[in-house]
Design an enzyme around this catalytic site. Structure first.
Site, PDB file in Angstrom:
ATOM      1  N   LYS A  26       0.845  -1.190   0.000  1.00 48.97           N
ATOM      2  CA  LYS A  26       0.000   0.000   0.000  1.00 48.97           C
ATOM      3  C   LYS A  26       0.883   1.243   0.000  1.00 48.97           C
ATOM      4  O   LYS A  26       1.973   1.225   0.590  1.00 48.97           O
ATOM      5  CB  LYS A  26      -0.863   0.023   1.273  1.00 48.97           C
ATOM      6  CG  LYS A  26      -1.989  -0.989   1.305  1.00 48.97           C
ATOM      7  CD  LYS A  26      -2.822  -0.815   2.562  1.00 48.97           C
ATOM      8  CE  LYS A  26      -3.897  -1.882   2.681  1.00 48.97           C
ATOM      9  NZ  LYS A  26      -4.926  -1.800   1.640  1.00 48.97           N
ATOM     10  N   ARG A  70      -9.685 -11.898   2.611  1.00 48.19           N
ATOM     11  CA  ARG A  70     -10.518 -13.005   2.118  1.00 48.19           C
ATOM     12  C   ARG A  70      -9.801 -14.344   2.249  1.00 48.19           C
ATOM     13  O   ARG A  70     -10.447 -15.380   2.364  1.00 48.19           O
ATOM     14  CB  ARG A  70     -10.934 -12.715   0.666  1.00 48.19           C
ATOM     15  CG  ARG A  70      -9.787 -12.595  -0.288  1.00 48.19           C
ATOM     16  CD  ARG A  70     -10.169 -11.924  -1.590  1.00 48.19           C
ATOM     17  NE  ARG A  70     -10.364 -10.480  -1.438  1.00 48.19           N
ATOM     18  CZ  ARG A  70     -10.746  -9.666  -2.422  1.00 48.19           C
ATOM     19  NH1 ARG A  70     -10.980 -10.151  -3.621  1.00 48.19           N
ATOM     20  NH2 ARG A  70     -10.883  -8.366  -2.203  1.00 48.19           N
TER      21      ARG A  70
HETATM   22  N1  BES Z   1      -7.960  -3.953   4.595  1.00 48.58           N
HETATM   23  C1  BES Z   1      -8.150  -3.610   3.238  1.00 48.58           C
HETATM   24  C2  BES Z   1      -9.491  -2.933   2.968  1.00 48.58           C
HETATM   25  C3  BES Z   1      -9.662  -1.544   3.530  1.00 48.58           C
HETATM   26  C4  BES Z   1      -9.266  -0.429   2.792  1.00 48.58           C
HETATM   27  C5  BES Z   1     -10.263  -1.351   4.745  1.00 48.58           C
HETATM   28  C6  BES Z   1      -9.444   0.834   3.317  1.00 48.58           C
HETATM   29  C7  BES Z   1     -10.455  -0.073   5.265  1.00 48.58           C
HETATM   30  C8  BES Z   1     -10.027   1.018   4.546  1.00 48.58           C
HETATM   31  C9  BES Z   1      -8.090  -4.866   2.381  1.00 48.58           C
HETATM   32  O1  BES Z   1      -7.244  -5.871   2.826  1.00 48.58           O
HETATM   33  C10 BES Z   1      -7.580  -4.454   1.056  1.00 48.58           C
HETATM   34  O2  BES Z   1      -6.452  -4.053   0.968  1.00 48.58           O
HETATM   35  N2  BES Z   1      -8.416  -4.566   0.039  1.00 48.58           N
HETATM   36  C11 BES Z   1      -8.058  -4.202  -1.278  1.00 48.58           C
HETATM   37  C12 BES Z   1      -8.624  -5.231  -2.214  1.00 48.58           C
HETATM   38  C13 BES Z   1      -8.073  -5.142  -3.610  1.00 48.58           C
HETATM   39  C14 BES Z   1      -6.622  -5.527  -3.613  1.00 48.58           C
HETATM   40  C15 BES Z   1      -8.871  -6.080  -4.487  1.00 48.58           C
HETATM   41  C16 BES Z   1      -8.645  -2.834  -1.569  1.00 48.58           C
HETATM   42  O3  BES Z   1      -9.746  -2.534  -1.103  1.00 48.58           O
HETATM   43  O4  BES Z   1      -7.984  -2.043  -2.233  1.00 48.58           O
HETATM   44 MN    MN Z   2      -5.241  -5.638   2.178  1.00 48.92          MN
END
Ligand code: BES
Ligand code: MN
Ligand code: ZN
Length: 503
Positions: free
Chosen positions: A283, A357
């Site tokens: 990230k 997931r």
């Molecule tokens: N923990 C994050 C989701 C999230 C993002 C929660 C912002 C709260 C605030 C999750 O693990 C994630 O990174 N999801 C990705 C999925 C993508 C890679 C398909 C996302 O939402 O960008």
């Molecule tokens: Mn994530």
């Protein structure tokens, strides 16, 4: 915990006390003049106070040589569940602000407050919940002089009936469960590790057992998870020096909800990623800033479990968390890796940031094997869900109409906003892989839905519902009864669901 008493007699006025008087739009200014004098009435009339929800007018008056704090507060009709909770919350907040040790809440003249029947304890519960939540602060890491002094100790609710008192204890248990979830969510990631979550579960289980409840705790270490073939979960965990902890709390009630037969079994599964760096699909720094929140699903199921047992719900209840950290290191899982879940399905990793997931997949397979009547998972799963519904509304995905209607009714009663999203079968196309049974992410658009569809592959024949709480789990600007930080959503709704009959 506050000492809350309900009385039909006017409590004695005391110095250092906060008197809270709820008023509605269209109230009679002469009543203010009669009670507090013409000068107060004039000041109120000249102020922006219109007795609308959110309006407040505070002053002090001299009483027997000492000062009493008074707050006039605007509320709607108190028939609305969130209005009562808000009133309790605002009263407690004001008491903290002025340093009052006691609140007198004058509901004697309040309209719309149920005085008898089944609604009375519900009103008492919501009010008590609000009062307790109004005292919430996460101050563990503040040095002594910066901590908020806890002056507020007792509340006297002066009403036309004391019947709502029957709900007070329940509201306090719900608030404590929410506070538990908030504390876990607010804890920094260096503190709230998988091991810390496991320790917290141990403390909760011990204290519930001491109180005479039939509670069992199982913690699976890495090797035991390996034996069970939890390859997806362990793949995420392998990049961290923090050992994974698979947490399973179980409760067996003395009396079944429906009476007679064995109690229905309910599994609550929570995403417990104690820090989400994204892994090698790293990230950006701003996106990582809040990622201690990624265990708020776990916090919700642990908090709700504690609350449900204390409320002695009539279900056999299981709270399940596959806790891990998602980090980068020489041991971390990589893009292109293929992981095998405990139901034998293989997953090609095309994004290491879609880790939640994967941890949930093995947790759901584990829960399914318990053959519950109902399985609900809670996860801060996708940014896409926040794009879809904004920061305050949780996404609900299920194919079970009856479960959805029970859940949305519970959410309505608890005042936690939720909205349904679809699980469109044809989007599963996006999860196809050439080298494995599926891959872990689809295309960008509709990311909350493909995440839900991915999870559906790990539920074998159980009534199931998925909650994406990525938005409401953390609050940046306070609203309602929240403070900035973890909200404890949707603990209140889980407890509503488990304390009402299911269809
Ligand atoms: N923990 C994050 C989701 C999230 C993002 C929660 C912002 C709260 C605030 C999750 O693990 C994630 O990174 N999801 C990705 C999925 C993508 C890679 C398909 C996302 O939402 O960008
Ligand atoms: Mn994530
Ligand atoms: Zn995550």
């Amino acid at each position: 915990m506050l000492d809350i008493e309900w009385t039909t007699e006017e409590p004695a006025a005391k110095a250092g006390q906060l008197l809270v008087v709820p008023l509605r739009d269209g109230h009679d200014p002469e009543a203010i003049a009669q009670r507090f004098g013409a000068a107060v009435r004039d000041a109120v009339e000249r102020s922006p106070f219109k007795a609308k929800p959110g309006d407040a007018f505070s002053f002090t008056r001299e009483l027997g040589g000492a000062l009493q704090h008074v707050m006039l507060v605007g509320t709607g009709a108190l028939t609305d569940s969130s209005a009562l909770r808000q009133l309790g919350h605002d009263a407690a907040r004001e008491a903290q602000r002025v340093g009052a040790g006691q609140i007198v809440l004058d509901l004697h003249g309040a309209h719309g407050l149920p005085a008898e029947g089944a609604d009375a304890p519900q009103a008492g519960s919501l009010l008590a919940q609000g009062l307790e939540l109004g005292t919430y602060a996460y101050d563990r890491f503040l040095s002594e002089p910066n901590r908020r002094p806890l002056t507020l100790a007792s509340v006297s609710v002066w009403g036309r009936s004391a019947a709502p008192a029957d709900g007070s204890g329940r509201g306090q248990i719900v608030a404590a469960a929410i506070a538990r979830a908030r504390d876990l969510g607010n804890g920094p990631p260096g503190l709230v590790t998988p091991t810390f979550l496991a320790q917290t579960a141990t403390e909760i289980a011990d204290s519930l057992r001491k109180a005479g409840h039939d509670v069992e705790l199982t913690i699976l270490e890495r090797e035991q998870c390996e034996e069970r073939g939890m390859g997806c979960y362990l793949g995420v965990a392998q990049g961290s020096d923090q050992p994974p902890k698979f947490i399973h709390l179980a409760y067996r009630p003395k009396a079944a909800a429906k009476g007679g037969d064995a109690p229905a079994r309910v599994c609550l599964v929570g995403k417990g990623v104690t820090f989400d760096s994204g892994g090698y699909s790293l990230k950006p720094a701003e996106g990582m800033l809040d990622m201690k929140l990624d265990m708020c699903g776990a916090a919700a199921v642990i908090g709700a479990f504690e609350g449900a047992v204390r409320l002695e719900v009539g279900y056999e209840l299981h709270a399940i968390v596959a806790a891990a950290e998602n980090l980068v290191s020489g041991k971390a899982y990589k893009l292109g890796d293929v992981l095998t879940a405990s139901n034998g399905k293989t997953v090609e990793i095309n994004n290491t940031d879609a880790e939640g997931r994967l941890t949930l997949a093995d947790a759901m397979v584990y829960a399914s094997k318990l053959e519950p009547e109902l399985m609900i998972d809670f996860a801060t799963l996708t940014g896409a869900c926040i794009i879809a519904l904004g920061p305050k509304i949780a996404g609900v995905m299920t194919r079970d109409e009856a479960l959805y209607s029970d859940w949305s009714a519970a959410a309505e009663r608890s005042g936690e906003p939720m909205w349904r999203l679809p699980l469109p079968e044809d989007l599963k196309e996006q999860l196809k892989s050439k080298v494995a049974d599926m891959r872990n992410t689809g295309e960008r658009w509709g990311g909350a839905l493909t995440a839900g569809l991915f999870l559906s592959e790990f539920n074998e024949g159980v009534r199931w519902m998925h909650l994406d709480i990525a938005g409401p789990a953390m609050v940046s600007k306070a609203y309602g009864v929240t403070t900035p930080g973890a909200s404890g959503v949707p603990v209140a709704t889980i407890l509503e669901l488990l304390t009402h009959p299911l269809s």
